[in-house]
Scaffold this active site. Structure first.
Site, PDB file in Angstrom:
ATOM      1  N   TYR A 142      -8.754  20.346   7.541  1.00  0.00           N
ATOM      2  CA  TYR A 142      -9.834  18.936   7.653  1.00  0.00           C
ATOM      3  C   TYR A 142     -10.589  18.150   8.357  1.00  0.00           C
ATOM      4  O   TYR A 142     -11.523  17.731   8.172  1.00  0.00           O
ATOM      5  CB  TYR A 142      -8.743  18.241   7.951  1.00  0.00           C
ATOM      6  N   LYS A 189       0.943  30.416   6.457  1.00  0.00           N
ATOM      7  CA  LYS A 189       0.227  31.791   5.194  1.00  0.00           C
ATOM      8  C   LYS A 189       0.047  32.906   5.915  1.00  0.00           C
ATOM      9  O   LYS A 189      -1.455  33.702   5.250  1.00  0.00           O
ATOM     10  CB  LYS A 189      -0.833  30.764   4.141  1.00  0.00           C
ATOM     11  N   ASP A 221       4.289  28.666   0.768  1.00  0.00           N
ATOM     12  CA  ASP A 221       4.372  28.508  -0.635  1.00  0.00           C
ATOM     13  C   ASP A 221       5.973  29.121  -0.808  1.00  0.00           C
ATOM     14  O   ASP A 221       6.742  28.298  -1.976  1.00  0.00           O
ATOM     15  CB  ASP A 221       3.583  30.034  -1.670  1.00  0.00           C
ATOM     16  N   ASP A 245       0.299  17.863   5.356  1.00  0.00           N
ATOM     17  CA  ASP A 245       0.513  16.997   4.328  1.00  0.00           C
ATOM     18  C   ASP A 245       0.831  17.456   2.685  1.00  0.00           C
ATOM     19  O   ASP A 245       1.840  16.544   2.299  1.00  0.00           O
ATOM     20  CB  ASP A 245      -1.602  16.990   3.642  1.00  0.00           C
ATOM     21  N   ASP A 249       4.527  14.728   1.312  1.00  0.00           N
ATOM     22  CA  ASP A 249       4.526  13.467  -0.148  1.00  0.00           C
ATOM     23  C   ASP A 249       5.912  14.685  -1.110  1.00  0.00           C
ATOM     24  O   ASP A 249       6.441  14.262  -2.028  1.00  0.00           O
ATOM     25  CB  ASP A 249       3.378  14.902  -0.467  1.00  0.00           C
TER      26      ASP A 249
HETATM   27  C1  IPM Z   1      -1.793  11.737   4.545  1.00  0.00           C
HETATM   28  C2  IPM Z   1      -2.954  11.205   3.544  1.00  0.00           C
HETATM   29  C3  IPM Z   1      -4.241  11.771   4.238  1.00  0.00           C
HETATM   30  C4  IPM Z   1      -4.184  12.972   5.101  1.00  0.00           C
HETATM   31  C5  IPM Z   1      -5.820  11.165   3.519  1.00  0.00           C
HETATM   32  C6  IPM Z   1      -5.253   9.554   2.723  1.00  0.00           C
HETATM   33  C7  IPM Z   1      -6.565  11.194   4.181  1.00  0.00           C
HETATM   34  O1  IPM Z   1      -2.819  12.130   3.050  1.00  0.00           O
HETATM   35  O2  IPM Z   1      -1.310  10.679   5.951  1.00  0.00           O
HETATM   36  O3  IPM Z   1      -0.685  11.969   4.122  1.00  0.00           O
HETATM   37  O4  IPM Z   1      -4.598  13.787   4.025  1.00  0.00           O
HETATM   38  O5  IPM Z   1      -4.102  12.839   5.908  1.00  0.00           O
HETATM   39 MG    MG Z   2      -0.668  12.456   2.517  1.00  0.00          MG
END
Ligand code: IPM
Ligand code: MG
Length: 354
Positions: A142, A189, A221, A245, A249
């Site tokens: 990032y 990884k 993975d 990240d 999710d």
């Molecule tokens: C998160 C989001 C952010 C990230 C985005 C909105 C930049 O997906 O907080 O997980 O990738 O960190």
């Molecule tokens: Mg995210």
């Protein structure tokens, strides 16, 4: 206690969900006799539109001068399909994380008994799952060197980590594991990436100092598969920025909705509490988004920023009750679905009365 908050609603559903969380925060402050004050700050696309900067200096000083930051969401589709945009809402979030030194993002993944049937995964796999994902937040791909060459036809993003960055996040992860079930899974990884090999090298050196904690190493993975196959096997998981990240999710499907997972970003300056979901622009202004992730982020704020455990528990109990009694938004409703504001009112009312 004095509670001085910075409130950054941001974009999309941000303002609506923050409004619900603030109802809960206000009721808690009254009930437990805290001296609450707060101020709103601009961030994201909203801030770009108004002042041309997704994390203006005025917002940064507001955060620096507050005890905690409650954050909604940022992102706007008008930027998503425009790879040539020079300023993007997400840069605001990244700038805030970097400037506040928020190197650790803590994302708890737990199930709610009354929502087990909402997960696409079978009940017997997820029942009792309870783990903490600790995501490194101010390093890695990032923030590494990025750019274009060959007249723009080659693009690169560099994944860089220093030993110091790895040590400080692992130290925090070991502290959390020590207070929980004493198992730490280091996700990397290392079979391919040099940065991951440094992570693993540092982790192996540090592991000997934590003999009561079981350190386990897992390739990302494989971790992606194990999280949904055997989520109960995890206690604390620690990983770099991008892997964290993606994995969190994915982990939200265990819970049944992305609208349920809160997070705390902690580090050097003021801590930030934010839902893990994004700005859900399709729902903005419709009063349908699930406010629970933000309300639970407020609970994490009481716990982490102020060490007020009872207050945090009062919020969590109210959220659990709202689910058991079906006062929930459409993403998790079985029968009647309630509006964002109705769910928020119900939760604040419950806190007031219990
Ligand atoms: C998160 C989001 C952010 C990230 C985005 C909105 C930049 O997906 O907080 O997980 O990738 O960190
Ligand atoms: Mg995210």
């Amino acid at each position: 206690m004095k509670l001085k908050l910075a409130i950054l609603p941001g974009d999309g559903i941000g303002p609506e969900i923050i409004e619900q969380a603030m109802k809960a925060v206000t009721v808690i402050a009254e009930k437990f006799n805290h001296d609450l004050s707060y101020e709103y700050g601009l961030t994201g696309a909203t801030a770009i539109d108004q002042v041309g900067d997704p994390y203006p200096d005025s917002t940064h000083s507001l955060c620096m001068n507050s005890d905690a930051v409650l954050f909604g969401a940022i992102g706007d589709p008008k930027f998503d399909n425009n790879p040539k945009a020079t300023v993007r809402p997400e840069q605001g979030l990244l700038a805030m994380r970097k400037k506040l030194g928020l190197y650790a993002n803590i994302r708890p993944v737990t199930t709610f008994q009354s929502l087990l049937h909402k997960s696409p995964l079978r009940r017997e796999l997820i029942e009792g799952a309870d783990f903490l994902c600790i995501r490194e937040l101010t390093g890695g791909i990032y923030f590494g060197e990025k750019g274009r060459k060959d007249n723009g036809n080659t693009a690169y993003d560099t994944n860089t980590y220093t030993r110091e960055e790895i040590v400080r996040i692992l130290k925090l992860a070991y502290e959390f594991a020590g207070k929980r079930r004493k198992k730490l899974t280091v996700v990397d990884k290392a079979n391919v990436l040099e940065s991951s090999r440094l992570w693993r090298e540092v982790a192996q050196e540090m592991a000997v100092n934590y003999p009561d904690i079981k350190t386990e190493y897992m390739f990302v993975d494989n971790a992606a598969m194990q999280i949904i196959q055997w989520p109960r096997n995890f206690d604390v998981m620690v990983t770099e920025n991008m892997f964290g990240d993606i994995l969190t999710d994915e982990a939200s499907v265990i819970t049944g909705s992305l609208g349920l997972l809160p997070s705390a970003s902690i580090g050097i300056h003021t801590s930030v509490f934010e839902p893990i979901h994004g700005s859900y622009p399709q729902a903005a202004g419709k009063d349908i988004a699930n406010p629970v992730a933000t309300i639970l982020s407020a609970a994490m704020m009481f716990e982490y920023a102020f060490n007020l455990q009872e207050e945090a528990k009062a919020i969590r109990d109210a959220v659990t009750a709202s689910m058991e009694q079906g006062f929930v938004t459409e993403d998790i409703a079985d029968g009647q679905a309630y509006k964002t504001s109705e769910a928020g009112n119900w939760i604040a009312d419950y806190i007031e009365k219990h």
